[in-house]
Motif scaffolding. Structure first.
Motif, PDB file in Angstrom:
ATOM      1  N   ILE A 235       0.857  -1.199   0.000  1.00  0.00           N
ATOM      2  CA  ILE A 235       0.000   0.000   0.000  1.00  0.00           C
ATOM      3  C   ILE A 235       0.886   1.240   0.000  1.00  0.00           C
ATOM      4  O   ILE A 235       1.904   1.286   0.705  1.00  0.00           O
ATOM      5  CB  ILE A 235      -0.955   0.003   1.228  1.00  0.00           C
ATOM      6  CG1 ILE A 235      -1.742   1.315   1.315  1.00  0.00           C
ATOM      7  CG2 ILE A 235      -0.235  -0.312   2.511  1.00  0.00           C
ATOM      8  CD1 ILE A 235      -2.791   1.358   2.400  1.00  0.00           C
ATOM      9  N   HIS A 236       0.501   2.234  -0.803  1.00  0.00           N
ATOM     10  CA  HIS A 236       1.278   3.478  -0.862  1.00  0.00           C
ATOM     11  C   HIS A 236       1.173   4.193   0.499  1.00  0.00           C
ATOM     12  O   HIS A 236       0.078   4.342   1.050  1.00  0.00           O
ATOM     13  CB  HIS A 236       0.743   4.390  -1.969  1.00  0.00           C
ATOM     14  CG  HIS A 236       1.690   5.469  -2.370  1.00  0.00           C
ATOM     15  ND1 HIS A 236       2.067   6.473  -1.524  1.00  0.00           N
ATOM     16  CD2 HIS A 236       2.351   5.693  -3.526  1.00  0.00           C
ATOM     17  CE1 HIS A 236       2.907   7.286  -2.145  1.00  0.00           C
ATOM     18  NE2 HIS A 236       3.109   6.824  -3.349  1.00  0.00           N
ATOM     19  N   VAL A 237       2.312   4.650   0.989  1.00  0.00           N
ATOM     20  CA  VAL A 237       2.349   5.252   2.333  1.00  0.00           C
ATOM     21  C   VAL A 237       1.456   6.497   2.421  1.00  0.00           C
ATOM     22  O   VAL A 237       0.916   6.810   3.494  1.00  0.00           O
ATOM     23  CB  VAL A 237       3.808   5.571   2.742  1.00  0.00           C
ATOM     24  CG1 VAL A 237       4.416   6.649   1.855  1.00  0.00           C
ATOM     25  CG2 VAL A 237       3.915   5.925   4.212  1.00  0.00           C
ATOM     26  N   VAL A 238       1.236   7.188   1.299  1.00  0.00           N
ATOM     27  CA  VAL A 238       0.345   8.362   1.341  1.00  0.00           C
ATOM     28  C   VAL A 238      -1.111   7.918   1.511  1.00  0.00           C
ATOM     29  O   VAL A 238      -1.874   8.504   2.294  1.00  0.00           O
ATOM     30  CB  VAL A 238       0.539   9.243   0.086  1.00  0.00           C
ATOM     31  CG1 VAL A 238      -0.531  10.338   0.009  1.00  0.00           C
ATOM     32  CG2 VAL A 238       1.931   9.857   0.079  1.00  0.00           C
ATOM     33  N   VAL A 275       6.521  -7.357  -7.990  1.00  0.00           N
ATOM     34  CA  VAL A 275       6.995  -6.047  -7.515  1.00  0.00           C
ATOM     35  C   VAL A 275       8.285  -5.685  -8.244  1.00  0.00           C
ATOM     36  O   VAL A 275       8.471  -4.563  -8.720  1.00  0.00           O
ATOM     37  CB  VAL A 275       7.204  -6.062  -5.989  1.00  0.00           C
ATOM     38  CG1 VAL A 275       7.884  -4.788  -5.498  1.00  0.00           C
ATOM     39  CG2 VAL A 275       5.866  -6.253  -5.273  1.00  0.00           C
ATOM     40  N   ILE A 276       9.174  -6.657  -8.375  1.00  0.00           N
ATOM     41  CA  ILE A 276      10.443  -6.410  -9.088  1.00  0.00           C
ATOM     42  C   ILE A 276      10.165  -5.996 -10.533  1.00  0.00           C
ATOM     43  O   ILE A 276      10.709  -5.003 -11.032  1.00  0.00           O
ATOM     44  CB  ILE A 276      11.346  -7.666  -9.014  1.00  0.00           C
ATOM     45  CG1 ILE A 276      11.899  -7.830  -7.584  1.00  0.00           C
ATOM     46  CG2 ILE A 276      12.482  -7.597 -10.037  1.00  0.00           C
ATOM     47  CD1 ILE A 276      12.703  -9.100  -7.361  1.00  0.00           C
ATOM     48  N   GLU A 318      -5.974   4.950  -3.485  1.00  0.00           N
ATOM     49  CA  GLU A 318      -6.097   5.609  -4.793  1.00  0.00           C
ATOM     50  C   GLU A 318      -4.861   5.376  -5.656  1.00  0.00           C
ATOM     51  O   GLU A 318      -4.896   5.543  -6.862  1.00  0.00           O
ATOM     52  CB  GLU A 318      -6.274   7.135  -4.582  1.00  0.00           C
ATOM     53  CG  GLU A 318      -7.535   7.523  -3.807  1.00  0.00           C
ATOM     54  CD  GLU A 318      -7.455   8.941  -3.209  1.00  0.00           C
ATOM     55  OE1 GLU A 318      -8.253   9.229  -2.301  1.00  0.00           O
ATOM     56  OE2 GLU A 318      -6.573   9.725  -3.636  1.00  0.00           O
ATOM     57  N   LEU A 319      -3.741   4.986  -5.034  1.00  0.00           N
ATOM     58  CA  LEU A 319      -2.472   4.910  -5.759  1.00  0.00           C
ATOM     59  C   LEU A 319      -2.092   3.460  -6.040  1.00  0.00           C
ATOM     60  O   LEU A 319      -2.214   2.588  -5.180  1.00  0.00           O
ATOM     61  CB  LEU A 319      -1.371   5.616  -4.948  1.00  0.00           C
ATOM     62  CG  LEU A 319      -1.685   7.086  -4.614  1.00  0.00           C
ATOM     63  CD1 LEU A 319      -0.678   7.644  -3.601  1.00  0.00           C
ATOM     64  CD2 LEU A 319      -1.715   7.941  -5.875  1.00  0.00           C
ATOM     65  N   ASP A 320      -1.610   3.221  -7.268  1.00  0.00           N
ATOM     66  CA  ASP A 320      -1.348   1.823  -7.683  1.00  0.00           C
ATOM     67  C   ASP A 320       0.122   1.435  -7.489  1.00  0.00           C
ATOM     68  O   ASP A 320       0.951   2.262  -7.094  1.00  0.00           O
ATOM     69  CB  ASP A 320      -1.781   1.628  -9.147  1.00  0.00           C
ATOM     70  CG  ASP A 320      -0.970   2.497 -10.110  1.00  0.00           C
ATOM     71  OD1 ASP A 320      -1.356   2.604 -11.275  1.00  0.00           O
ATOM     72  OD2 ASP A 320       0.049   3.096  -9.689  1.00  0.00           O
ATOM     73  N   LEU A 321       0.429   0.177  -7.811  1.00  0.00           N
ATOM     74  CA  LEU A 321       1.774  -0.362  -7.559  1.00  0.00           C
ATOM     75  C   LEU A 321       2.832   0.404  -8.343  1.00  0.00           C
ATOM     76  O   LEU A 321       3.921   0.684  -7.838  1.00  0.00           O
ATOM     77  CB  LEU A 321       1.818  -1.852  -7.925  1.00  0.00           C
ATOM     78  CG  LEU A 321       3.090  -2.625  -7.568  1.00  0.00           C
ATOM     79  CD1 LEU A 321       3.332  -2.644  -6.056  1.00  0.00           C
ATOM     80  CD2 LEU A 321       3.023  -4.060  -8.106  1.00  0.00           C
ATOM     81  N   MET A 325       6.148   2.275  -6.835  1.00  0.00           N
ATOM     82  CA  MET A 325       7.538   2.015  -7.253  1.00  0.00           C
ATOM     83  C   MET A 325       8.223   3.303  -7.694  1.00  0.00           C
ATOM     84  O   MET A 325       9.351   3.606  -7.312  1.00  0.00           O
ATOM     85  CB  MET A 325       7.575   0.994  -8.401  1.00  0.00           C
ATOM     86  CG  MET A 325       7.077  -0.396  -8.012  1.00  0.00           C
ATOM     87  SD  MET A 325       8.041  -1.154  -6.700  1.00  0.00           S
ATOM     88  CE  MET A 325       6.888  -1.029  -5.344  1.00  0.00           C
ATOM     89  N   LEU A 326       7.501   4.093  -8.493  1.00  0.00           N
ATOM     90  CA  LEU A 326       8.104   5.323  -9.024  1.00  0.00           C
ATOM     91  C   LEU A 326       8.438   6.298  -7.895  1.00  0.00           C
ATOM     92  O   LEU A 326       9.521   6.891  -7.844  1.00  0.00           O
ATOM     93  CB  LEU A 326       7.153   5.961 -10.038  1.00  0.00           C
ATOM     94  CG  LEU A 326       7.778   6.891 -11.083  1.00  0.00           C
ATOM     95  CD1 LEU A 326       8.960   6.225 -11.784  1.00  0.00           C
ATOM     96  CD2 LEU A 326       6.729   7.309 -12.113  1.00  0.00           C
TER      97      LEU A 326
END
Ligand code: WQD
Length: 340
Positions: A235-238, A275-276, A318-321, A325-326
């Motif tokens: 999960i995105h930290v934001v 993820v890689i 709301e934010l994807d994988l 990564m970016l």
């Protein structure tokens, strides 16, 4: 503005939550002992939110110190409690260090504000589920015997909070069970700051990509999963930070009473290899990795059922994988050129 105490507020998740609290019109008051964070994050936060939040350097195990804090900060409307040791492996080798720190700090904070109505958000973890019997895992799933003293401190802390509320406390409490927090703020001014060799996957990926680490070891590809590697709900930290604001908002509503718990994840699972690949695709950076033996203590697969969070907490990711990564990569580039 409502003043919210953020313990561990200079840490990875804490600092991102400070930003979202300000965005939502709250006034964060940061408490941190700097045992696993950097004081320069305070300046980084000032660059994002436009002012330097009130900060107290304090070890929450210092009971007289916590009493003094409460005298200095009597008008606290909410508490978000991140402060805890959180390295699974270290907790196995030093259990007393983990039980002392994680319980003394929680109990000292609860003790000094228990006479006034405070909304309390507890940083819990999906680690309380162990390897769930059914996936996606819901909040009603049985809590399993913890795989580590760290995980046990999260389980017992949830019990402490439930018992406190059941005894008729002035606190309202929400425990947020995080899945795997990754990524960084879009400004790339704050992010994950692992001390030494990263234990977690994504900081190891970004440090390998930037040349700090030689290669990534994938801890096992012989699991009973589609590509053989372990599955987690990243999960995105934001998004995770915003869940803490949603928890405060829910407790401010008249119909919330007592105690509740929510899964904070995307509801989707991603394997280590996925993820890689996602990192390589979004950044264009080819990663050097090898398949190694399984890591002791790892569960095979877990991802969350997040319907309760969507329907009751009124929150969802709301934010994807790829964005995770970016943003992690942009942070790694920033911190490599601008060491704190
Ligand atoms: C994820 C996957 C590894 C590193 C832990 C805690 C959890 C939370 C987050 C505190 C696993 C694999 C990892 C590497 C790998 N911590 N991996 N090579 O273990 O799911 O969760 O950290 O709140 O409570 O349990 O996260 O990032 O360590 O591992 O293959 O170099 O990546 O085996 O399958 P984990 P992780």
């Amino acid at each position: 503005m409502a003043r919210i105490l953020v313990t561990g507020g200079l840490g990875f998740i804490g600092s991102h939550t400070v930003v979202e609290l300000v965005n939502a019109g709250y006034e964060p008051v940061i408490v941190d002992d700097l045992s696993n964070s950097n004081i320069k994050i305070l300046d980084q936060l000032a660059r994002i939110i436009g002012y330097k939040p009130d900060f107290y350097q304090l070890d929450l195990c210092d009971e007289p110190g916590v009493k003094k804090l409460a005298e200095s900060e009597p008008d606290i409307a909410g508490i978000i409690h991140f402060a805890a040791f959180k390295a699974v492996g270290e907790s196995v080798h030093f259990p007393l260090k983990y039980y002392r720190n994680n319980f003394y700090s929680l109990l000292n904070v609860l003790n000094v504000y228990h006479e006034q109505p405070v909304n309390f958000v507890f940083s819990s973890s999906c680690t309380v589920y162990g390897q769930p019997d059914h996936l996606p895992v819901t909040e009603e799933a049985p809590v399993k015997t913890a795989e580590s003293p760290y995980g046990n401190t999260k389980q017992v802390a949830e019990e402490i909070l439930k018992d406190m509320v059941a005894a008729g406390s002035n606190y309202k409490v929400i425990s947020l069970r995080y899945f795997n927090p990754v990524g960084a703020h879009s400004s790339a001014l704050i992010g994950e700051l692992p001390i030494g060799v990263p234990q977690n996957l994504v900081p190891f990926i970004t440090q390998t990509a930037i040349g700090k680490r030689e290669k990534i070891t994938v801890f096992g590809n012989d699991y009973n999963t589609p590509d053989g590697s372990c599955i987690r709900d990243y999960i995105h930290v934001v998004d995770l930070a915003k869940a803490h604001v949603a928890a405060l908002k829910l407790m401010e509503t008249a119909n919330f009473t007592g105690y509740d718990v929510f899964n904070i994840g995307t509801g989707k699972g991603s394997s280590v290899l996925e993820v890689i690949y996602a990192f390589e695709q979004t950044t264009g950076v080819k990663l050097n990795y090898k398949i190694g033996p399984r890591r002791g203590g790892d569960i095979e697969q877990i991802w969350g059922d997040v319907n309760k969070s969507k329907n009751i907490l009124k929150w969802q990711t709301e934010l994807d994988l790829d964005t995770m990564m970016l943003s992690a990569w942009e942070w790694e580039n920033y911190i490599s050129q601008n060491p704190l």
